[in-house]
Design an enzyme around this catalytic site. Sequence first.
Site, PDB file in Angstrom:
ATOM      1  N   LYS A  22      48.995  29.854  43.640  1.00 19.54           N
ATOM      2  CA  LYS A  22      49.048  29.939  42.176  1.00 19.54           C
ATOM      3  C   LYS A  22      50.126  30.932  41.744  1.00 19.54           C
ATOM      4  CE  LYS A  22      46.101  32.780  39.927  1.00 19.54           C
ATOM      5  NZ  LYS A  22      46.734  33.710  38.972  1.00 19.54           N
ATOM      6  N   ASN A  23      50.093  32.135  42.333  1.00 23.72           N
ATOM      7  CA  ASN A  23      51.002  33.174  41.858  1.00 23.72           C
ATOM      8  C   ASN A  23      52.458  32.868  42.180  1.00 23.72           C
ATOM      9  OD1 ASN A  23      48.871  34.503  40.773  1.00 23.72           O
ATOM     10  ND2 ASN A  23      48.781  36.142  42.307  1.00 23.72           N
ATOM     11  N   CYS A 118      43.818  38.685  32.421  1.00 20.46           N
ATOM     12  CA  CYS A 118      42.565  39.189  32.998  1.00 20.46           C
ATOM     13  C   CYS A 118      42.218  40.566  32.445  1.00 20.46           C
ATOM     14  CB  CYS A 118      42.714  39.342  34.510  1.00 20.46           C
ATOM     15  SG  CYS A 118      42.266  37.901  35.460  1.00 20.46           S
ATOM     16  N   ARG A 123      47.308  47.026  32.198  1.00 20.81           N
ATOM     17  CA  ARG A 123      48.347  46.073  32.594  1.00 20.81           C
ATOM     18  C   ARG A 123      49.520  45.961  31.608  1.00 20.81           C
ATOM     19  NH1 ARG A 123      45.766  40.923  35.575  1.00 20.81           N
ATOM     20  NH2 ARG A 123      47.701  41.104  36.710  1.00 20.81           N
ATOM     21  N   ASP A 308      43.822  41.387  45.201  1.00 16.05           N
ATOM     22  CA  ASP A 308      43.204  40.098  44.842  1.00 16.05           C
ATOM     23  C   ASP A 308      42.161  39.632  45.862  1.00 16.05           C
ATOM     24  OD1 ASP A 308      44.667  40.011  42.543  1.00 16.05           O
ATOM     25  OD2 ASP A 308      46.051  38.434  43.189  1.00 16.05           O
ATOM     26  N   ARG A 400      40.984  28.853  36.792  1.00 20.65           N
ATOM     27  CA  ARG A 400      42.364  29.353  36.685  1.00 20.65           C
ATOM     28  C   ARG A 400      43.022  29.431  38.051  1.00 20.65           C
ATOM     29  NH1 ARG A 400      42.896  34.908  34.350  1.00 20.65           N
ATOM     30  NH2 ARG A 400      44.990  34.367  35.005  1.00 20.65           N
TER      31      ARG A 400
HETATM   32  C1  UD1 Z   1      50.541  39.994  40.270  1.00 21.92           C
HETATM   33  C2  UD1 Z   1      49.574  38.852  40.529  1.00 21.92           C
HETATM   34  C3  UD1 Z   1      48.144  39.383  40.533  1.00 21.92           C
HETATM   35  C4  UD1 Z   1      47.996  40.528  41.520  1.00 21.92           C
HETATM   36  C5  UD1 Z   1      49.055  41.598  41.267  1.00 21.92           C
HETATM   37  C6  UD1 Z   1      49.058  42.697  42.308  1.00 21.92           C
HETATM   38  C7  UD1 Z   1      50.723  36.975  39.523  1.00 21.92           C
HETATM   39  C8  UD1 Z   1      50.739  35.941  38.459  1.00 21.92           C
HETATM   40  N1  UD1 Z   1      49.715  37.860  39.481  1.00 21.92           N
HETATM   41  O1  UD1 Z   1      50.247  40.487  38.961  1.00 21.92           O
HETATM   42  O2  UD1 Z   1      47.266  38.312  40.891  1.00 21.92           O
HETATM   43  O3  UD1 Z   1      46.725  41.121  41.367  1.00 21.92           O
HETATM   44  O4  UD1 Z   1      50.368  41.006  41.258  1.00 21.92           O
HETATM   45  O5  UD1 Z   1      49.226  42.169  43.571  1.00 21.92           O
HETATM   46  O6  UD1 Z   1      51.547  36.971  40.412  1.00 21.92           O
HETATM   47  N2  UD1 Z   1      52.416  47.734  35.918  1.00 21.92           N
HETATM   48  C9  UD1 Z   1      52.928  48.594  34.978  1.00 21.92           C
HETATM   49  N3  UD1 Z   1      53.946  48.159  34.179  1.00 21.92           N
HETATM   50  C10 UD1 Z   1      54.466  46.900  34.287  1.00 21.92           C
HETATM   51  C11 UD1 Z   1      53.939  46.028  35.263  1.00 21.92           C
HETATM   52  C12 UD1 Z   1      52.919  46.470  36.060  1.00 21.92           C
HETATM   53  O7  UD1 Z   1      52.486  49.718  34.852  1.00 21.92           O
HETATM   54  O8  UD1 Z   1      55.396  46.564  33.536  1.00 21.92           O
HETATM   55  C13 UD1 Z   1      51.323  48.184  36.794  1.00 21.92           C
HETATM   56  C14 UD1 Z   1      50.069  47.338  36.643  1.00 21.92           C
HETATM   57  O9  UD1 Z   1      49.267  47.781  35.576  1.00 21.92           O
HETATM   58  C15 UD1 Z   1      49.414  47.539  37.995  1.00 21.92           C
HETATM   59  C16 UD1 Z   1      50.614  47.646  38.946  1.00 21.92           C
HETATM   60  O10 UD1 Z   1      51.734  47.951  38.131  1.00 21.92           O
HETATM   61  O11 UD1 Z   1      48.712  48.759  38.018  1.00 21.92           O
HETATM   62  C17 UD1 Z   1      50.913  46.395  39.738  1.00 21.92           C
HETATM   63  O12 UD1 Z   1      50.958  45.276  38.875  1.00 21.92           O
HETATM   64  P1  UD1 Z   1      51.905  44.031  39.142  1.00 21.92           P
HETATM   65  O13 UD1 Z   1      52.302  44.012  40.583  1.00 21.92           O
HETATM   66  O14 UD1 Z   1      52.963  43.996  38.121  1.00 21.92           O
HETATM   67  O15 UD1 Z   1      50.926  42.824  38.884  1.00 21.92           O
HETATM   68  P2  UD1 Z   1      51.265  41.443  38.224  1.00 21.92           P
HETATM   69  O16 UD1 Z   1      52.662  41.024  38.563  1.00 21.92           O
HETATM   70  O17 UD1 Z   1      50.863  41.455  36.799  1.00 21.92           O
END
Ligand code: UD1
Length: 422
Positions: A22-23, A118, A123, A308, A400
């Site tokens: 999915k991701n 979620c 986030r 995850d 989802r």
């Molecule tokens: C992706 C995955 C999700 C998984 C996560 C971590 C997808 C669609 N989703 O989510 O299933 O749980 O990676 O492996 O691929 N953060 C910030 N600022 C930002 C972006 C992130 O502070 O601009 C923080 C987040 O709050 C979190 C950490 O960075 O604490 C990691 O998040 P991130 O790796 O970005 O997760 P996603 O890409 O949203």
Amino acid sequence: MDSILVTGNGPLSGQIPIAGAKNACLTLMPATLLSDEPLTLTNAPRLSDIRTMTELLGSLGAEVSQLQDGQVLAMSSHDLNNHTADYDIVRKMRASILVLGPMLARDGHAIVSLPGGCAIGARPVDLHLKALEALGAELELKDGYVHAKAPGGLKGGKVDFPLVSVGATENALMAATLAKGTTVITNAAREPEIVDLAQCLQKMGAQIEGEGTSTITIQGVDRLHGATHPVVTDRIELGTYMLAPAICGGEVELLGGRMGLVGAFCEKLDEAGIDVRETEKGLSVKRRSDHVKAVDVTTEPFPGFPTDLQAQMMALLCTADGVSVLEEKIFENRFMHAPELLRMGAQIDVHGGTATVTGVDRLKGAPVMATDLRASVSLILAGLAAEGDTTVSRVYHLDRGYEHVVRKLEGVGAKIERIKEQ
Ligand code: UD1
């Protein structure tokens, strides 16, 4: 709203096919916005998040056709006629922010609503925005929308992430493929989904080196062309179903599984007393004895233990011998499954980002509620081994991220059914 009824039913045996990730699919789909030639994805999973991304791309003027029962996504962005990703779609799924980098890189402007997604912590998307600014984008936040411009096109630059973010790395990587000059991303995410995206972009003509390491170098090109790309296996679906025989006993083969996708997870399974064997078609999982041992788990970016799989691992450890400590380092507030597992007789203490799980002999079936995607499947796993019936409500979360969950688990002997809302 539909619910799922699971009845504890002893050991499992057979095979479960694992779908495309999915991701990975959610970041490969926006890559279509980078080119006016067709991009075709094979091995796509059939999930509601993929339908949401289809709807979002469609709203921008891209065409997405689902072929072969949804396993093939034939996409074309030759005629983008709208550069605004509306709140009504974006709020359904956080990964919608991934259209920002590609649209901006191709056409020099984009407006994207700030996402929802979620309920697992704050986030933010600040890292996505900082990365695009490092490539010369001018950004303004107005009324819940990011207004992005790059009048002369994006320019290569240095993107140094203060923390590892999968999504921000993906946005930066896609945007940099069409930026003028060289971009170096440091502290980049190393997840298999990033490697998959880079490989697809390379097929489209992008010049990328270092994917899978923490430094990715991109040499911008003038344009990208069409390609066909198979979506990488879903390591989270893989890990989830690997836990089914670990929890219930028996032996299950996960078709398409590879050790390299779930290394840190397999190490923890081994510590807990579960054997994972490579087969010709995937991975086979069996526990060494009826007793699973307690293990401590800390979630980390890849190649560490994935956040995850934390909820699903907790379901296993609820009936392990001894005390396990789970530390959640990626997302705050990601233990919403704990109170639901308590309803099934688990012993769990949550303090901030740490959950201490004391194993009990057996869980007991109960009505429980899914709170997010991975939490919902952890409750199904727990229900598979519990005494009596477990009803998991709010299963739209599950839809989802898990295709045919009932059919896949039934196929290995689980007693599980979906109860349609009357
Ligand atoms: C992706 C995955 C999700 C998984 C996560 C971590 C997808 C669609 N989703 O989510 O299933 O749980 O990676 O492996 O691929 N953060 C910030 N600022 C930002 C972006 C992130 O502070 O601009 C923080 C987040 O709050 C979190 C950490 O960075 O604490 C990691 O998040 P991130 O790796 O970005 O997760 P996603 O890409 O949203």
